[in-house]
Scaffold this active site. Structure first.
Site, short mmCIF file in Angstrom:
data_model
loop_
_atom_site.label_atom_id
_atom_site.label_comp_id
_atom_site.label_asym_id
_atom_site.label_seq_id
_atom_site.Cartn_x
_atom_site.Cartn_y
_atom_site.Cartn_z
N HIS A 386 8.14 -21.53 38.04
CA HIS A 386 8.18 -21.66 39.51
C HIS A 386 7.30 -20.61 40.19
O HIS A 386 6.99 -20.75 41.38
CB HIS A 386 9.63 -21.52 40.00
CG HIS A 386 9.93 -22.35 41.21
ND1 HIS A 386 8.95 -22.79 42.07
CD2 HIS A 386 11.09 -22.82 41.72
CE1 HIS A 386 9.48 -23.48 43.04
NE2 HIS A 386 10.80 -23.52 42.86
N ASP A 390 5.01 -25.15 42.48
CA ASP A 390 6.05 -25.43 43.46
C ASP A 390 6.82 -26.68 43.05
O ASP A 390 6.33 -27.52 42.28
CB ASP A 390 5.44 -25.66 44.85
CG ASP A 390 4.81 -24.39 45.41
OD1 ASP A 390 5.29 -23.29 45.04
OD2 ASP A 390 3.86 -24.49 46.20
#
Length: 415
Positions: A386, A390
């Site tokens: 992450h 995204d």
């Protein structure tokens, strides 16, 4: 002619290796290119072969010893003959020598039950000979745990430290031990260097990345129908079966083109966007998990993908994968479905930022145009870092891959 047998030259990414096994004994005649020993690194197992016909005269590095790149492993006599055998009735010239029947079963295959099973002095490492001499021990009294029953230094230490049983007490037989009621057996086996490396990488991935997983499901009926309709013609033309993995590799490649962040990697504080598509395919082997890499998958057709996967699978099974086969990779696919896994969370393969997990195809009732239909469904899992990717990109990537697999014509039409 005396020749030094040396360890292979390791790549820069490999610091050292371990002697996993010796396939030839001292004094044994060997042919050119016969495998003498296996060197296990944290990535692959390398074979050390005989440079010519000859005889292995001495072993410098025993099984379990650590070796450096190019370090001497053994001495070899090119063109030499095997050591002459000792007649069965003749006493060995050296105390604790191995009877000829054990050294070469072909010479004297009939061994009386009372024949001593001891290790010859030349088969003992210097450390073992020193320990035996210092403790005034007959090697015949020690049970060897090394390859071929060889006595190791640890065996000598354990023998010295073991409490001496009373003379009148009879040791339990192997049969009595194996049949003991309520026995709780344990076996301690050191991890191989490859498994240690895999463990380190997996632990590092879980600790050093912001790993998150998104899930979806894919209808496998279109691909199954295509395989049923064209599978025989495909195999006849290309010489390989049409599997599911090639569709996922090609669909992943197309999805990676549309979402470059998923094909990128992290190098410190830098993001490296790769302009090529090298997809690793996780393969389970006896020595642990390995990930050979398919290079330039955007230039491969389905048949080429299938052939390369089969070739890598064979190499992994036989321990023939080279370091170059597993170096690099921009994205990884892991198929736990071959073992029956219905759903799992794959762990990242750093420095890659994403990995796709495939699973078992399961018949499930699905709603299609307001009707309940039984379809062959597969859960997909995309784990991603992450920090780099995204959620929107990750989910969109997985949905794109799902759409391409459910409608393979999109791949052919570049839609």
């Amino acid at each position: 002619m005396a020749t030094e047998i040396k360890a292979p030259v390791f790549p820069e990414s490999v610091a050292d290796g371990t002697v996993a096994a010796w396939h030839k004994k001292v004094g044994e005649a060997v042919k050119r290119d016969e495998v003498l020993a296996d060197i296990e690194t944290d990535k692959v197992v390398l074979e050390v072969v005989a440079p010519a016909d000859g005889v292995l005269t001495s072993i410098v590095k025993n099984e379990g010893d650590t070796v450096l790149s190019g370090e001497v492993l053994a001495q070899f006599d090119a063109g030499g003959a095997a050591a002459p055998s000792i007649p069965a009735h003749q006493e060995p010239a050296q105390a604790g020598a191995m009877p000829i029947s054990e050294r070469d079963p072909a010479v004297n295959p009939v061994v009386p039950d009372s024949a001593p099973q001891t290790q010859s002095a030349q088969d003992q490492s210097p450390a073992v000979r020193k320990a035996v001499t210092e403790n005034n021990i007959n090697p015949a009294d020690i049970e060897g745990s090394g390859r071929g029953g060889r006595v190791t230094k640890e065996d000598v230490v354990a023998h010295v430290a073991a409490p001496k049983a009373a003379p009148a007490a009879a040791a339990p037989t192997a049969t009595a031990v194996s049949l003991a009621v309520g026995e709780r057996v344990e076996k301690r086996v050191p991890m191989t260097r490859l498994r240690q490396r895999v463990a380190q990488r997996l632990l590092s991935a879980s600790q050093d990345t912001a790993m998150l997983t998104t899930f979806n499901e894919v209808n496998m009926k279109p691909i199954m129908d295509m395989r049923k309709a064209y599978g025989d013609r495909f195999e006849k033309r290309h010489g390989t079966r049409l599997g599911f993995m090639s569709f996922f590799v090609k669909a992943a490649t197309e999805a990676l083109k549309r979402f470059p962040a998923v094909n990128a990697s992290l190098d410190g504080n830098d993001i490296v966007y790769h302009g090529y598509y090298d997809i690793g395919v996780a393969v389970s082997s006896d020595r642990g998990l390995v990930v050979p890499v398919l290079r330039d998958t955007d230039r491969m057709n389905l048949a080429e993908v299938e052939k390369n996967i089969i070739d890598y699978g064979t190499k992994a099974r036989d321990g023939k994968l080279g370091i170059d086969d597993m170096t690099g990779g921009t994205f990884t696919i892991s198929n736990g479905g071959v073992f029956g896994s219905l759903l799992s969370t794959p762990i990242l393969n750093p420095p890659q930022t994403a990995i796709l997990g495939m699973h078992k195809i399961q018949q499930r009732p699905m709603a299609v145009d307001g009707q309940v239909v039984i379809l062959p469904m597969m859960y997909l899992a995309l784990s991603y870092d992450h920090r780099m990717i995204d959620g929107k990109e990750a989910v969109s990537f997985l949905v794109t891959l799902k759409d391409l697999v459910e409608d393979p014509a999109l791949l052919l039409l570049d839609l």
